[in-house]
Scaffold this motif. Sequence first.
Motif, PDB file in Angstrom:
ATOM      1  N   ALA A   1       0.825  -1.212   0.000  1.00 58.60           N
ATOM      2  CA  ALA A   1       0.000   0.000   0.000  1.00 58.60           C
ATOM      3  C   ALA A   1       0.856   1.258   0.000  1.00 58.60           C
ATOM      4  O   ALA A   1       0.371   2.346  -0.319  1.00 58.60           O
ATOM      5  CB  ALA A   1      -0.920  -0.007   1.221  1.00 58.60           C
ATOM      6  N   ILE A   2       2.140   1.122   0.353  1.00 55.60           N
ATOM      7  CA  ILE A   2       3.097   2.227   0.290  1.00 55.60           C
ATOM      8  C   ILE A   2       4.056   1.919  -0.852  1.00 55.60           C
ATOM      9  O   ILE A   2       4.741   0.895  -0.818  1.00 55.60           O
ATOM     10  CB  ILE A   2       3.884   2.366   1.606  1.00 55.60           C
ATOM     11  N   PRO A   3       4.115   2.751  -1.888  1.00 51.77           N
ATOM     12  CA  PRO A   3       4.964   2.429  -3.040  1.00 51.77           C
ATOM     13  C   PRO A   3       6.428   2.271  -2.652  1.00 51.77           C
ATOM     14  O   PRO A   3       6.999   3.093  -1.942  1.00 51.77           O
ATOM     15  CB  PRO A   3       4.765   3.646  -3.966  1.00 51.77           C
ATOM     16  N   MET A   4       7.019   1.165  -3.081  1.00 43.72           N
ATOM     17  CA  MET A   4       8.460   0.911  -2.941  1.00 43.72           C
ATOM     18  C   MET A   4       8.842   0.002  -4.093  1.00 43.72           C
ATOM     19  O   MET A   4       9.026  -1.205  -3.942  1.00 43.72           O
ATOM     20  CB  MET A   4       8.790   0.329  -1.558  1.00 43.72           C
ATOM     21  N   ASP A   5       8.899   0.620  -5.274  1.00 42.55           N
ATOM     22  CA  ASP A   5       8.941  -0.109  -6.536  1.00 42.55           C
ATOM     23  C   ASP A   5      10.124  -1.058  -6.689  1.00 42.55           C
ATOM     24  O   ASP A   5      10.057  -2.011  -7.463  1.00 42.55           O
ATOM     25  CB  ASP A   5       8.943   0.873  -7.706  1.00 42.55           C
ATOM     26  N   GLN A   6      11.211  -0.813  -5.972  1.00 41.79           N
ATOM     27  CA  GLN A   6      12.385  -1.664  -6.169  1.00 41.79           C
ATOM     28  C   GLN A   6      12.231  -3.048  -5.536  1.00 41.79           C
ATOM     29  O   GLN A   6      12.958  -3.971  -5.881  1.00 41.79           O
ATOM     30  CB  GLN A   6      13.624  -0.971  -5.605  1.00 41.79           C
ATOM     31  N   ILE A   7      11.279  -3.206  -4.603  1.00 41.09           N
ATOM     32  CA  ILE A   7      11.164  -4.500  -3.933  1.00 41.09           C
ATOM     33  C   ILE A   7       9.783  -5.147  -4.059  1.00 41.09           C
ATOM     34  O   ILE A   7       9.651  -6.341  -3.828  1.00 41.09           O
ATOM     35  CB  ILE A   7      11.547  -4.402  -2.437  1.00 41.09           C
ATOM     36  N   CYS A   8       8.761  -4.376  -4.416  1.00 42.43           N
ATOM     37  CA  CYS A   8       7.429  -4.969  -4.563  1.00 42.43           C
ATOM     38  C   CYS A   8       6.543  -4.048  -5.398  1.00 42.43           C
ATOM     39  O   CYS A   8       6.930  -2.934  -5.730  1.00 42.43           O
ATOM     40  CB  CYS A   8       6.786  -5.231  -3.199  1.00 42.43           C
ATOM     41  N   GLU A   9       5.373  -4.546  -5.734  1.00 44.76           N
ATOM     42  CA  GLU A   9       4.451  -3.783  -6.574  1.00 44.76           C
ATOM     43  C   GLU A   9       3.619  -2.813  -5.730  1.00 44.76           C
ATOM     44  O   GLU A   9       3.288  -3.114  -4.582  1.00 44.76           O
ATOM     45  CB  GLU A   9       3.484  -4.716  -7.301  1.00 44.76           C
ATOM     46  N   PRO A  10       3.219  -1.679  -6.311  1.00 41.77           N
ATOM     47  CA  PRO A  10       2.242  -0.828  -5.634  1.00 41.77           C
ATOM     48  C   PRO A  10       0.852  -1.451  -5.745  1.00 41.77           C
ATOM     49  O   PRO A  10       0.590  -2.247  -6.652  1.00 41.77           O
ATOM     50  CB  PRO A  10       2.322   0.483  -6.418  1.00 41.77           C
ATOM     51  N   TYR A  11      -0.024  -1.099  -4.819  1.00 47.50           N
ATOM     52  CA  TYR A  11      -1.367  -1.677  -4.843  1.00 47.50           C
ATOM     53  C   TYR A  11      -2.210  -1.030  -5.927  1.00 47.50           C
ATOM     54  O   TYR A  11      -2.481   0.176  -5.893  1.00 47.50           O
ATOM     55  CB  TYR A  11      -2.060  -1.507  -3.485  1.00 47.50           C
ATOM     56  N   ILE A  12      -2.601  -1.816  -6.901  1.00 48.23           N
ATOM     57  CA  ILE A  12      -3.564  -1.419  -7.934  1.00 48.23           C
ATOM     58  C   ILE A  12      -4.590  -2.546  -7.994  1.00 48.23           C
ATOM     59  O   ILE A  12      -4.243  -3.686  -8.319  1.00 48.23           O
ATOM     60  CB  ILE A  12      -2.893  -1.221  -9.308  1.00 48.23           C
ATOM     61  N   ARG A  13      -5.815  -2.264  -7.664  1.00 50.71           N
ATOM     62  CA  ARG A  13      -6.803  -3.319  -7.469  1.00 50.71           C
ATOM     63  C   ARG A  13      -6.959  -4.218  -8.695  1.00 50.71           C
ATOM     64  O   ARG A  13      -6.920  -5.440  -8.591  1.00 50.71           O
ATOM     65  CB  ARG A  13      -8.167  -2.720  -7.095  1.00 50.71           C
ATOM     66  N   ARG A  14      -7.126  -3.636  -9.853  1.00 46.13           N
ATOM     67  CA  ARG A  14      -7.370  -4.443 -11.050  1.00 46.13           C
ATOM     68  C   ARG A  14      -6.169  -5.336 -11.380  1.00 46.13           C
ATOM     69  O   ARG A  14      -6.322  -6.477 -11.830  1.00 46.13           O
ATOM     70  CB  ARG A  14      -7.717  -3.541 -12.235  1.00 46.13           C
ATOM     71  N   ARG A  15      -4.960  -4.823 -11.135  1.00 43.74           N
ATOM     72  CA  ARG A  15      -3.770  -5.642 -11.371  1.00 43.74           C
ATOM     73  C   ARG A  15      -3.718  -6.809 -10.380  1.00 43.74           C
ATOM     74  O   ARG A  15      -3.378  -7.936 -10.745  1.00 43.74           O
ATOM     75  CB  ARG A  15      -2.507  -4.793 -11.241  1.00 43.74           C
ATOM     76  N   ALA A  16      -4.068  -6.538  -9.130  1.00 42.96           N
ATOM     77  CA  ALA A  16      -4.067  -7.594  -8.113  1.00 42.96           C
ATOM     78  C   ALA A  16      -5.089  -8.680  -8.454  1.00 42.96           C
ATOM     79  O   ALA A  16      -4.810  -9.886  -8.328  1.00 42.96           O
ATOM     80  CB  ALA A  16      -4.361  -7.001  -6.734  1.00 42.96           C
ATOM     81  N   VAL A  17      -6.259  -8.274  -8.917  1.00 46.49           N
ATOM     82  CA  VAL A  17      -7.275  -9.252  -9.324  1.00 46.49           C
ATOM     83  C   VAL A  17      -6.753 -10.112 -10.465  1.00 46.49           C
ATOM     84  O   VAL A  17      -6.954 -11.337 -10.489  1.00 46.49           O
ATOM     85  CB  VAL A  17      -8.580  -8.529  -9.729  1.00 46.49           C
ATOM     86  N   ARG A  18      -6.050  -9.490 -11.385  1.00 41.38           N
ATOM     87  CA  ARG A  18      -5.498 -10.240 -12.522  1.00 41.38           C
ATOM     88  C   ARG A  18      -4.455 -11.259 -12.048  1.00 41.38           C
ATOM     89  O   ARG A  18      -4.399 -12.381 -12.558  1.00 41.38           O
ATOM     90  CB  ARG A  18      -4.887  -9.273 -13.539  1.00 41.38           C
ATOM     91  N   HIS A  19      -3.652 -10.870 -11.071  1.00 40.10           N
ATOM     92  CA  HIS A  19      -2.687 -11.826 -10.516  1.00 40.10           C
ATOM     93  C   HIS A  19      -3.410 -13.046  -9.944  1.00 40.10           C
ATOM     94  O   HIS A  19      -2.989 -14.182 -10.147  1.00 40.10           O
ATOM     95  CB  HIS A  19      -1.863 -11.168  -9.407  1.00 40.10           C
ATOM     96  N   LEU A  20      -4.494 -12.809  -9.221  1.00 36.37           N
ATOM     97  CA  LEU A  20      -5.253 -13.922  -8.642  1.00 36.37           C
ATOM     98  C   LEU A  20      -5.820 -14.813  -9.732  1.00 36.37           C
ATOM     99  O   LEU A  20      -5.784 -16.046  -9.625  1.00 36.37           O
ATOM    100  CB  LEU A  20      -6.379 -13.385  -7.754  1.00 36.37           C
ATOM    101  N   GLU A  21      -6.340 -14.201 -10.782  1.00 34.74           N
ATOM    102  CA  GLU A  21      -6.895 -14.977 -11.894  1.00 34.74           C
ATOM    103  C   GLU A  21      -5.830 -15.843 -12.557  1.00 34.74           C
ATOM    104  O   GLU A  21      -6.137 -16.923 -13.087  1.00 34.74           O
ATOM    105  CB  GLU A  21      -7.528 -14.036 -12.917  1.00 34.74           C
TER     106      GLU A  21
END
Length: 244
Positions: free
Chosen positions: A108-128
């Motif tokens: 939920a706190i952007p830190m692009d070098q180690i993990c993804e920022p929270y974007i709901r639609r992208r997260a749903v796609r990962h689950l799919e």
Amino acid sequence: MSDTDEKRRYDRVLLKISGEALMGDQGYGLHPPTVDRIAREVQEVHSLGVEICMVIGGGNIFRGLQGSAQGMERTTADYMGMLATVMNALAMQGALETLGVHTRVISAIPMDQICEPYIRRRAVRHLEKKRVCIFAAGTGNPYFTTDTAATLRASEMSCQAIFKGTKVDGVYDKDPVVHPDAVRYDKVSYDEVLNKHLNVMDASAIALARTNNLPIVVFSLEEPGGFRGILAGEGTFTEVSDFG
């Protein structure tokens, strides 16, 4: 198709565990064998085709309320607690990927070098795509617990239930560790949890779950195979929901 597949109750769930669950018998930090054991529990459920989100607390490293109680400014203490959850999420990601489970840590706190920022639609796609999504850094805001973050993310991801792994096998009317005569509930309503101050999740999380009609399944994370068994409706657990 196995019996467990046929009896599977949920297709998408969120597993909430405390940071303390990762420290084993230690008093602090991460215990790699414990992290690996929990990762194997997740892998077993993932192998059934269940889409899994995770939220892990940070109390094994730093807890904002404790820092605040010791004189630290609350907002700063809470942000430090959020960073602790990122560390735990990365540890779980490493354990899961060692087992061949594709995983994304989403902060939920952007830190692009180690993990993804929270974007709901992208997260749903990962689950799919059958990737395990580990949501870190709480809601990104101070004054909110990881319980509330778990309920929020479960609602946003359209999860069918929250599974809360604890050290006991459900919700009791009082602490079973201290009181041998404590009584376990098979089912309990959201309102009962709030009115009786039962130790499930904080009030904000329970209220949000009630608003979104999101069941909370409380079970023991200490029981080998428990997560998979509970998913099939077997074993010992308490369901928090509106029922009857």
